[in-house]
Design a protein around this motif. Structure first.
Motif, PDB file in Angstrom:
ATOM      1  N   UNK A   9       0.811  -1.222   0.000  1.00  0.00           N
ATOM      2  CA  UNK A   9       0.000   0.000   0.000  1.00  0.00           C
ATOM      3  C   UNK A   9       0.845   1.273   0.000  1.00  0.00           C
ATOM      4  N   UNK A  10       2.158   1.142   0.228  1.00  0.00           N
ATOM      5  CA  UNK A  10       3.043   2.315   0.223  1.00  0.00           C
ATOM      6  C   UNK A  10       3.005   2.972  -1.156  1.00  0.00           C
ATOM      7  N   UNK A  11       2.575   4.209  -1.186  1.00  0.00           N
ATOM      8  CA  UNK A  11       2.468   4.936  -2.441  1.00  0.00           C
ATOM      9  C   UNK A  11       1.199   4.632  -3.213  1.00  0.00           C
ATOM     10  N   UNK A  12       0.385   3.726  -2.674  1.00  0.00           N
ATOM     11  CA  UNK A  12      -0.877   3.365  -3.314  1.00  0.00           C
ATOM     12  C   UNK A  12      -2.030   3.800  -2.437  1.00  0.00           C
ATOM     13  N   UNK A  13      -3.051   2.973  -2.377  1.00  0.00           N
ATOM     14  CA  UNK A  13      -4.193   3.305  -1.527  1.00  0.00           C
ATOM     15  C   UNK A  13      -4.852   2.032  -1.010  1.00  0.00           C
ATOM     16  N   UNK A  14      -5.341   2.118   0.212  1.00  0.00           N
ATOM     17  CA  UNK A  14      -6.044   0.967   0.767  1.00  0.00           C
ATOM     18  C   UNK A  14      -7.528   1.073   0.448  1.00  0.00           C
ATOM     19  N   UNK A  15      -8.140  -0.075   0.298  1.00  0.00           N
ATOM     20  CA  UNK A  15      -9.564  -0.136   0.006  1.00  0.00           C
ATOM     21  C   UNK A  15     -10.291  -0.837   1.136  1.00  0.00           C
ATOM     22  N   UNK A  16     -11.437  -1.377   0.840  1.00  0.00           N
ATOM     23  CA  UNK A  16     -12.223  -2.056   1.860  1.00  0.00           C
ATOM     24  C   UNK A  16     -12.086  -3.563   1.738  1.00  0.00           C
ATOM     25  N   UNK A  17     -12.408  -4.254   2.814  1.00  0.00           N
ATOM     26  CA  UNK A  17     -12.479  -5.724   2.847  1.00  0.00           C
ATOM     27  C   UNK A  17     -11.159  -6.393   2.502  1.00  0.00           C
ATOM     28  N   UNK A  18     -10.033  -5.757   2.829  1.00  0.00           N
ATOM     29  CA  UNK A  18      -8.727  -6.350   2.584  1.00  0.00           C
ATOM     30  C   UNK A  18      -8.129  -6.050   1.221  1.00  0.00           C
ATOM     31  N   UNK A  19      -8.771  -5.188   0.447  1.00  0.00           N
ATOM     32  CA  UNK A  19      -8.266  -4.824  -0.878  1.00  0.00           C
ATOM     33  C   UNK A  19      -7.405  -3.572  -0.797  1.00  0.00           C
ATOM     34  N   UNK A  20      -6.403  -3.503  -1.652  1.00  0.00           N
ATOM     35  CA  UNK A  20      -5.585  -2.298  -1.781  1.00  0.00           C
ATOM     36  C   UNK A  20      -5.072  -2.195  -3.204  1.00  0.00           C
ATOM     37  N   UNK A  21      -4.580  -1.008  -3.561  1.00  0.00           N
ATOM     38  CA  UNK A  21      -3.913  -0.798  -4.843  1.00  0.00           C
ATOM     39  C   UNK A  21      -2.492  -0.364  -4.548  1.00  0.00           C
ATOM     40  N   UNK A  22      -1.537  -0.985  -5.242  1.00  0.00           N
ATOM     41  CA  UNK A  22      -0.149  -0.581  -5.052  1.00  0.00           C
ATOM     42  C   UNK A  22       0.134   0.700  -5.840  1.00  0.00           C
ATOM     43  N   UNK A  23       1.365   1.164  -5.771  1.00  0.00           N
ATOM     44  CA  UNK A  23       1.707   2.443  -6.412  1.00  0.00           C
ATOM     45  C   UNK A  23       1.617   2.387  -7.938  1.00  0.00           C
ATOM     46  N   UNK A  24       1.500   1.183  -8.504  1.00  0.00           N
ATOM     47  CA  UNK A  24       1.363   1.034  -9.947  1.00  0.00           C
ATOM     48  C   UNK A  24      -0.101   0.876 -10.379  1.00  0.00           C
ATOM     49  N   UNK A  25      -1.013   0.876  -9.397  1.00  0.00           N
ATOM     50  CA  UNK A  25      -2.427   0.731  -9.700  1.00  0.00           C
ATOM     51  C   UNK A  25      -2.913  -0.711  -9.758  1.00  0.00           C
ATOM     52  N   UNK A  26      -2.051  -1.665  -9.372  1.00  0.00           N
ATOM     53  CA  UNK A  26      -2.426  -3.081  -9.359  1.00  0.00           C
ATOM     54  C   UNK A  26      -3.187  -3.375  -8.066  1.00  0.00           C
ATOM     55  N   UNK A  27      -4.335  -4.024  -8.192  1.00  0.00           N
ATOM     56  CA  UNK A  27      -5.150  -4.366  -7.022  1.00  0.00           C
ATOM     57  C   UNK A  27      -4.689  -5.677  -6.398  1.00  0.00           C
ATOM     58  N   UNK A  28      -4.692  -5.710  -5.075  1.00  0.00           N
ATOM     59  CA  UNK A  28      -4.308  -6.890  -4.303  1.00  0.00           C
ATOM     60  C   UNK A  28      -5.351  -7.141  -3.230  1.00  0.00           C
ATOM     61  N   UNK A  29      -5.604  -8.402  -2.944  1.00  0.00           N
ATOM     62  CA  UNK A  29      -6.444  -8.764  -1.805  1.00  0.00           C
ATOM     63  C   UNK A  29      -5.547  -9.461  -0.812  1.00  0.00           C
ATOM     64  N   UNK A  30      -5.397  -8.881   0.370  1.00  0.00           N
ATOM     65  CA  UNK A  30      -4.533  -9.421   1.415  1.00  0.00           C
ATOM     66  C   UNK A  30      -5.439  -9.995   2.501  1.00  0.00           C
ATOM     67  N   UNK A  31      -5.442 -11.314   2.598  1.00  0.00           N
ATOM     68  CA  UNK A  31      -6.330 -11.989   3.553  1.00  0.00           C
ATOM     69  C   UNK A  31      -5.540 -13.045   4.336  1.00  0.00           C
ATOM     70  N   UNK A  32      -5.873 -13.222   5.613  1.00  0.00           N
ATOM     71  CA  UNK A  32      -5.179 -14.233   6.417  1.00  0.00           C
ATOM     72  C   UNK A  32      -5.609 -15.640   5.995  1.00  0.00           C
ATOM     73  N   UNK A  33      -4.714 -16.603   6.142  1.00  0.00           N
ATOM     74  CA  UNK A  33      -5.025 -17.978   5.753  1.00  0.00           C
ATOM     75  C   UNK A  33      -6.161 -18.566   6.601  1.00  0.00           C
TER      76      UNK A  33
END
Length: 72
Positions: A9-33
């Motif tokens: 999320x550094x240089x990007x933005x965090x979203x809801x429900x574990x989603x974020x966008x990195x500084x390149x605009x790529x979306x990621x879902x970060x969830x615990x196992x």
């Protein structure tokens, strides 16, 4: 999970429900196992409480998800 969240999320933005966008605009879902266990249990009410908790979060919090699961 926290380290991944902070780095991606550094240089990007965090979203809801574990989603974020990195500084390149790529979306990621970060969830615990453990999330699969919490959502796929036999008690539908517990899984519903976990989903309700997820919808209120930005970065997913394992302790709060576990509390939602165990709450009666």
């Amino acid at each position: 999970m926290d380290t991944l969240w902070e780095q991606l999320s550094a240089g990007g933005e965090d979203g809801q429900c574990g989603w974020l966008k990195d500084k390149f605009g790529v979306s990621w879902w970060i969830a615990p196992s453990i999330l699969g266990v919490l959502l796929q249990g036999k008690d539908v009410g517990k899984s519903a409480r976990v989903m309700e908790a997820i919808f209120k979060m930005r970065k997913l919090d394992i302790a709060l998800l576990a509390q939602a699961y165990e709450r009666n």
